[in-house]
Scaffold this active site. Structure first.
Site: not given
Ligand code: ADP
Ligand code: ZN
Length: 217
Positions: A13, A88, A122, A155, A166
């Protein structure tokens, strides 16, 4: 164009939205990036979300929604927007309804085995958040960001046990949103990845073609 980029963690994404931003000049609101920046700054918000983000758990809806609203308010009138990492949960999707006129969903369809391979290798720029992969999308200079020279790091939620968690959260809480949007007849552009080393560019091109066909850009 108001859109959501949708897909499992590690589906790409961030990689896609950065490229679409460069091509289309749209605004990208990336929830994960926002939270990580706040954690790094150790701000009030950062302190509230740190433990969730590091464990790979979802940040509570009230916090996420509040942060999203603040960022949407800052978007200039009429600008295109890509939401990355929101919604989400069903609750979040419902909140979005009143505040964001969604035109189209960009869906990244990537099998779990590719996601696991990708996430474990990553790396992210400490300075600008650009995403690399030490096996499949290497920076020009090892350990340094192509764009800003910043240091690349792994990360804390990209460790194998947190990755599994996740993915499970995505399956259980996030992927049902696709059914929800299908029922609402929101157009969905699907980009399918079938090999682990597929570079993003041709897929981004296809996405742009589809967006043109739907007259979104
Ligand atoms: P991913 O690679 O899992 O898509 P992101 O960078 O988008 O990772 O998000 C990292 C973390 O930030 C998630 O695991 C969560 O803890 C938090 N987070 C991000 N967006 C949301 C959301 N819309 N609702 C709840 N938690 C979120
Ligand atoms: Zn950088």
């Amino acid at each position: 164009m108001k859109t959501i980029i949708f897909g499992a963690p590690g589906a790409g994404k961030g990689t896609y939205s950065t490229r679409l931003k460069a091509q289309l000049g749209v605004e990208v609101i990336a929830m994960g990036d926002i939270f990580r920046a706040q954690v790094k700054e150790n701000s009030e918000l950062g302190k509230r979300v740190k433990s969730y983000v590091e464990k790979g758990a979802l940040v509570p809806d009230e916090i996420v929604v509040e942060v999203l609203k603040q960022h949407l308010d800052r978007v200039p009138q009429g600008a295109g927007v890509i939401l990355d990492g929101f919604p989400r949960t069903l609750e979040q999707a419902k909140t979005l309804e009143g505040i964001f006129e969604l035109d189209v969903i960009l869906l990244l369809d990537v099998p779990d085995w590719i996601i696991i391979e990708r996430l474990s290798s990553r790396r992210v720029c400490k300075n600008c958040g650009a995403v690399y992969n030490i096996r499949f999308l290497k920076p020009k200079v090892e350990g340094a960001c192509d764009k800003c020279g910043g240091e690349l790091y792994q990360r804390s939620d990209d460790s194998s046990d947190v990755i599994k968690k996740r993915l499970k959260i995505y399956q259980d809480q996030t992927s049902p949103l696709l059914v929800y949007y299908k029922e609402k007849n929101v157009p969905i552009i699907t980009s399918k990845t079938v090999t682990v080393d597929t570079p993003p560019e041709p897929l981004v091109e296809q996405m742009l073609e589809e967006l043109k066909r739907l007259k979104m850009i």
